[in-house]
Enzyme design. Sequence first.
Site, short mmCIF file in Angstrom:
data_model
loop_
_atom_site.label_atom_id
_atom_site.label_comp_id
_atom_site.label_asym_id
_atom_site.label_seq_id
_atom_site.Cartn_x
_atom_site.Cartn_y
_atom_site.Cartn_z
N ASN A 198 18.00 16.32 76.45
CA ASN A 198 19.86 16.65 76.41
C ASN A 198 20.52 16.05 75.05
OD1 ASN A 198 19.63 14.15 78.14
ND2 ASN A 198 21.79 15.17 79.40
N GLU A 236 19.27 5.77 85.04
CA GLU A 236 20.26 7.23 84.57
C GLU A 236 19.27 8.50 85.46
OE1 GLU A 236 22.93 6.28 84.63
OE2 GLU A 236 22.86 4.06 83.77
N CYS A 272 24.64 15.34 81.64
CA CYS A 272 23.84 14.88 82.86
C CYS A 272 25.92 14.87 83.96
CB CYS A 272 23.22 13.47 83.03
SG CYS A 272 24.44 13.04 82.14
N GLU A 298 25.00 0.60 83.50
CA GLU A 298 25.02 0.63 82.02
C GLU A 298 26.34 0.56 81.28
OE1 GLU A 298 21.65 3.34 80.19
OE2 GLU A 298 20.39 2.37 81.36
#
Length: 475
Positions: A154, A253, A287, A456
Site C-alpha cells: 500500500n 505492524e 492501515c 517503531e
Amino acid sequence: MNSPVRHYVGGRFDTSGVPFPLIDPVSGAATGEVPAAPKELVDQAVQAAKDALHGPWSTWSPAQRSAVLHRIADGIEQRFEEFVAAECADTGKPRELASTIDIPRAIANFRSYADLTAGRSEQSWHTPTPDGRGALNYTVRKPLGVVAVISPWNLPLLLLTWKVAPALAMGNTVVAKPSELTPSTACLLAEVIADTELPAGVFNLVHGGGAGEAGQWLTEHPSVDAIAFTGESRTGSTIMRAAAAHLTPVSFELGGKNAGLVFADADFEQAVQGTLRSAFTHSGQVCLCTERLYVERSIFDAFAQALAEGAKALTGYGPMVSAAHRDKVLGFLDKAAADGQVLAGGKAPKFEDERDGGFWVEPTVLTGLPEDHPAVRDEIFGPVVHLAPFDTEEEALNLVNASPYGLAATVWTGDLSRAHRVAPALDVGIAWVNTWNLRDLRTPFGGVKASGIGREGGDHSLDFFSEPMNVCVKL
Ligand code: NAD
C-alpha cells in the site's frame, strides 16, 4: 513499460527466477515482469548479508552511517520523478499522493534516522563497591545482525524504508522483500544504494511472494537474526510461527479496523472533511484509515447525509491494488448491501474507457449493520466506512474497544476535557484528536492486540534494531 525489476544480492543485480507479470491496477494491463527469487538466491542474499556484517561495515562509526543514509536520501531526491512514476504505476495511486507522501516520506525516513543515530547517547552508571573503589557500568548498543524486512503494497517505498533506514542506522545488514505486487521502487532504491559507498552485501533485495516463496524462506532462515514485517495480521501469525523455530525477534505492524468517534460538540464541517480524508485516502488502502465511525445520535442523520454527499462527490481517487483485492472488497459490499443500507457507492464504477479493465471500487458509506457483521468487524482495506450512532461517551468507548484490532482511532470533539479523557482510554497504539494521520517520525508508531507487536518510530526503531549490552569495569 516499467524499467526491469531486478534482485540485488551481494552488490550485484540479478534477474534469476521464473518471472511473473506486473499489472497496472488502473487498467488491468501487464506492464512488465518480476523475477521470483529462487531459494538459492534467497540463501545467497542472507549469506551476503551475514558476510557483510563482519566486513568493513562493522567498523563504520555512527557518523559514517549517518552520512551514507543522507546520501541515499540525496539519491532518491535526484531521481524523485522516476520514483513517483514507478510508485504510481505499481499501485495505481494518484500522483498527488505519491509525490506528496510516499516518496517525500521515504526520503525523510533516511534523513530522520541519519540524524537520530548521529546524536544518540548511551547510559552509564557508577556503582559503589565494598572496597570503596567502585565500578563503572556502561551500555553498548550492537546491531542485531541480518535483518529481514518484509513489506506490503500500500505504501511500498515508504514502509520499506521505514525499516531499512533504522536497521542500517544501527549497523545491521538487510535482506529486503517488498510486496510482489509493488516491487519497482525497491529496485530503484537498490540502484541508488549501489551508487553510494555502502559496502556490498549490507543491503540486499529479493523479489517474490510470501507463502512457499521468498518471504517464507527468509522468515524460516536460521541466519536471519530479526524480522521486521508490515502486513496482514494473519500473515503476522504465520511469520511468528516461523520465527519461533529460531527464537528470532520480530517487529510487527499489522492490520486494523480503525474507528472514528464524532461527538455532537465537534466542529461539524471539520469532522466531515476529516472523516472523508481518513476513510478514503488512497481509496482506504492505508492501515490507518477509518472503517468504523460512531456518531453521537443527536447529529447522526445530518452527519450521515453530509458524509454520503461528500463521498459521492469525490473524484481523482485510485483503484484497488489487484483484481483479487477488488473482489474481496466487493464481496464485503455485496453482503453489506443485503444486510444493511448503502448511503453512497457500493459497487465498481463504470468509466467506458480503459479503466473498466482496472480494479476500481466507489467510495462507499454504509449504515445499519450489526457490530458483528463482517463489514463492521473485519478489516476491508478499501474505500468503505460504516456509520453507527451512540448515546453516551462510555458506550462509544466500549464500541471502539470491542474490536480485536487496536491500531489507530480518531476523536472529533470541541470539548478539551473530553478529548483528554477519551483519547488515552482507547485501546489503540495511536489516537488523534481533531485530525488524522498527522505524524512526527520520532513518535511511537504501532498497534495493540491484533494490530502489531512492538513500536517503531524514532528511538523505538533504533532500540528494536539493536541489542543493548552492559559492560561493568571494576575501578
Ligand atoms: P500481506 O500480509 O498479504 O503481505 C505483506 C508482505 O508479506 C508481502 O511482502 C508478502 O509477500 C509477504 N508475505 C505474505 N505471506 C507471507 C509468509 N507466509 N511468509 C513471509 N512473508 C509473507 O499484506 P498486504 O496485503 O501486502 O498488505 C495489506 C495489509 O498490511 C493490511 O492488513 C494492512 O492493514 C497492513 N498494513 C499495516 C500497516 C501498519 O503499519 N500497521 C501499514 C500498512 C499495511
